[in-house]
Design a protein around this motif. Structure first.
Motif, PDB file in Angstrom:
ATOM      1  N   LYS B   9      31.640  48.033   8.513  1.00 48.72           N
ATOM      2  CA  LYS B   9      32.138  49.400   8.691  1.00 48.72           C
ATOM      3  C   LYS B   9      31.627  50.268   7.549  1.00 48.72           C
ATOM      4  O   LYS B   9      31.893  49.996   6.384  1.00 48.72           O
ATOM      5  N   ARG B  10      30.861  51.267   7.933  1.00 47.42           N
ATOM      6  CA  ARG B  10      30.371  52.227   6.942  1.00 47.42           C
ATOM      7  C   ARG B  10      31.041  53.560   7.257  1.00 47.42           C
ATOM      8  O   ARG B  10      30.983  54.026   8.393  1.00 47.42           O
ATOM      9  N   TYR B  11      31.698  54.167   6.281  1.00 49.89           N
ATOM     10  CA  TYR B  11      32.373  55.449   6.508  1.00 49.89           C
ATOM     11  C   TYR B  11      31.363  56.593   6.431  1.00 49.89           C
ATOM     12  O   TYR B  11      30.285  56.426   5.857  1.00 49.89           O
ATOM     13  N   GLU B  16      30.248  51.534   2.314  1.00 48.30           N
ATOM     14  CA  GLU B  16      30.377  50.421   3.239  1.00 48.30           C
ATOM     15  C   GLU B  16      31.601  49.613   2.826  1.00 48.30           C
ATOM     16  O   GLU B  16      31.604  48.934   1.799  1.00 48.30           O
ATOM     17  N   GLU B  52      39.810  52.999  13.514  1.00 51.43           N
ATOM     18  CA  GLU B  52      38.388  53.133  13.240  1.00 51.43           C
ATOM     19  C   GLU B  52      37.649  52.211  14.195  1.00 51.43           C
ATOM     20  O   GLU B  52      38.219  51.235  14.692  1.00 51.43           O
ATOM     21  N   ARG B  53      36.376  52.536  14.442  1.00 52.50           N
ATOM     22  CA  ARG B  53      35.546  51.640  15.240  1.00 52.50           C
ATOM     23  C   ARG B  53      34.503  51.004  14.336  1.00 52.50           C
ATOM     24  O   ARG B  53      34.074  51.623  13.365  1.00 52.50           O
ATOM     25  N   THR B  55      31.032  49.805  12.715  1.00 52.96           N
ATOM     26  CA  THR B  55      29.665  50.319  12.710  1.00 52.96           C
ATOM     27  C   THR B  55      28.736  49.270  13.333  1.00 52.96           C
ATOM     28  O   THR B  55      27.841  49.586  14.102  1.00 52.96           O
ATOM     29  N   ARG B  56      28.975  47.991  12.952  1.00 52.80           N
ATOM     30  CA  ARG B  56      28.229  46.876  13.548  1.00 52.80           C
ATOM     31  C   ARG B  56      29.203  45.758  13.856  1.00 52.80           C
ATOM     32  O   ARG B  56      30.295  45.707  13.302  1.00 52.80           O
TER      33      ARG B  56
END
Lengths: 308, 231
Positions: B9-11, B16, B52-53, B55-56
């Motif tokens: 998860k990167r905001y 990260e 949150e979703r 990122t990968r």
């Protein structure tokens, strides 16, 4: 899945919740409702003004009565005959024969010149026809045609009709009607803005509540519902206030209008807001409030997402 | 029940928070999520609650992958997850009853059922009889338990908690943690993020240790627990 009872309960809850919230902040509610009320009272007041102006002038038909003056000495039988012919025309509603004798008697009675009239041997007044056009045939063009027809009789001295006044009056009413439409539109946008802004602020104030509600699985529709009811309630209360303002204003003005009418020998009584106009105002107010709230909520609520 | 597969998860600010986290939590299991502040514990919980979703990678909760879930299905998804926060996120202008009932109200639970279930939930956290009080009239520990009652009232399959004992003295902390264990014992999958190592040891549950956005290790210090639900 939710059943109809639950659905209904939710709406009742949202409506009651909205009512409660407004009641808990009476001053703020009063200001908002006051602004909406004034904004809505203006178009209704203007409409009443136009309606009354039209009614006071007898809805045109009276204003465009034609008076046909015959030459002195025209026999009454001839006048009766011509009156029959006028009656047969489709553009004519009624024809009233006013014989010269009757006109003189009336004049003697009301003018106060009775003694002076006795000094005159012959009746100086002509026979007159009062011709009233059909309600549907009172356009300026139709009236001009009718006047031309009546004036074409050789026995006729003069056909009097204040068609220019009718034209002007028509034009004034038209201007007023358009002004009314524009005022209503502008003020409707104003109501949308007032409700929208109020709801926007309320959404900001209840941000925490909205976040938590979404966090535990509240849908956008669920979160939006109380705000829509609040908006509709603002509109409804504003419309009721507007109706009250117009009613109060009418009550104050009506006696003065009656006096004015009496001074012109008319028994005209001022019209208040009709039931249908009042209902339209109330329905329209609530709908505007709902729409304003919806516009504010649609933009705001999507942006508020729970943060952990 | 909860599965992370190489999740990163990167905001938007470029930080990260987690990078390639994988773990599995079985149905009915209770695990602790530990690590220093900034190790990514909160991010893991946010990804589970779909705040949150990823990122990968893929986050799967109760058989549903959160990545492709459309926005309109998020409310229904969240209803199967109970969340407890350190700052409990109670509505301070509403009585305890309203706070606890909220998840049922949004789910459209019939009114006649509300009262019964709110009382049951408050009973489970030892707060029966405090329905009419406002949150600020309660102690911090009680407020935290109101938050737990709200998280469990809709009988979620998954219960997650972010530092639920952070503001509590050791005695209250133990009490709150015991409440979580009781829910695990009746079949709820529980994940508690905490840095209270003492408490974690005492409970002897599996522990997922995060460090710098990675899983440093999974400590399986399970001791037999009476009544633990089978996976």
């Amino acid at each position: 899945m939710i059943g109809p009872v639950t659905w209904f309960t939710r709406h009742v809850q949202a409506a009651l919740g909205a009512t409660g919230r407004l009641a808990r902040a009476p001053l703020a509610t009063l200001f908002t409702v006051g602004v909406i009320g004034l904004a809505l009272a203006m178009p209704l007041g203007l409409k009443l003004f136009v309606d009354n102006a039209r009614a006071a002038t007898g809805d045109f038909a009276n204003a465009v009565d034609l008076s046909v003056y015959f030459k002195i000495g025209t026999p009454l039988e001839k006048v009766q005959q011509l009156a029959e012919r006028a009656r047969a025309r489709s553009a004519v509603a009624t024809v009233t024969v006013i014989p010269a004798d009757a006109a003189l008697a009336e004049f003697r009675q009301y003018s106060g010149f009775g003694a002076a009239l006795d000094a005159i041997a012959d009746n100086p007044l002509p026979h007159v026809l009062g011709v009233r056009p059909q309600a549907g045939a009172d356009t300026p063009a139709e009236l001009a045609k009718l006047r031309e027809y009546l004036a074409s009789w050789p026995e006729v001295e003069l056909v009097q009709m204040d068609i220019e006044w009718v034209n002007r009056f028509n034009a004034i009413l038209d201007v007023l009607r358009r002004a009314l439409l524009i005022a209503a539109l502008v003020l409707a946008v104003g109501v949308l803005a007032v409700v929208g802004n109020t709801i926007r602020l309320e959404i900001q104030n209840r941000r925490a509540e909205i976040e938590v509600t979404k966090l535990v699985g509240g849908t956008n529709a669920f979160v939006r519902r109380p705000f829509l009811y609040t908006g509709a309630l603002y509109g409804l209360l504003g419309a009721l206030l507007a109706a009250a303002i117009v009613f109060a204003a009418t009550s104050v003005i009506a006696p003065a209008v009656a006096d004015l009418a009496a001074a012109y020998g008319s028994r005209f009584e001022m019209l208040g807001a009709s039931r249908i106009d009042t209902l339209r105002l109330i329905g329209g107010g609530a709908a505007l409030g709902w729409l304003g709230a919806w516009m504010a909520a649609a933009r705001q609520l999507v942006r508020i997402e729970p943060r952990a | 029940m909860i599965r992370f597969e190489r999740v990163a998860k990167r905001y938007p600010n470029g930080r990260e928070a987690i990078a390639g986290v994988s773990f599995d939590v079985a149905r009915g299991e209770m695990v602790f999520l530990t690590g220093r502040s900034g190790a990514g514990k909160s991010t893991v919980l946010k990804l589970i609650a779909l705040l949150e979703r990823p990122t990968r990678g893929v986050v799967t909760v109760n058989g549903q992958s959160t990545g492709p879930l459309p926005a309109r299905k998020i409310p229904a998804f969240r209803r199967q997850i109970g969340v407890v926060f350190q700052d409990h996120k109670l509505l301070v202008d509403r009585p305890v009853f309203d706070n606890v009932a909220l998840p049922l109200v949004v789910a459209g639970t019939p009114l006649r059922e509300l009262d019964k279930r709110v009382r049951a939930a408050l009973d489970q956290v030892g707060l029966l009889g405090k329905e009419r009080l406002l949150p600020l009239e309660l102690s911090i520990g009680e407020q935290q338990r109101v938050g737990i009652a709200r998280a469990v009232i809709s009988r979620p399959a998954v219960l997650i908690a972010d530092e639920p004992t952070g503001n509590l003295d050791p005695e209250l902390a133990l009490e709150v943690m015991n409440v979580f264990r009781r829910f695990q014992e009746v079949g709820t999958t529980v994940m508690v993020a905490t840095h209270d190592m003492h408490l974690v040891r005492e409970f002897g549950k599996r522990e997922i240790v995060l460090e710098g956005g990675h899983v440093r290790g999974v400590e399986d210090v399970r001791v037999p627990t009476v009544g633990a639900a089978a996976p």
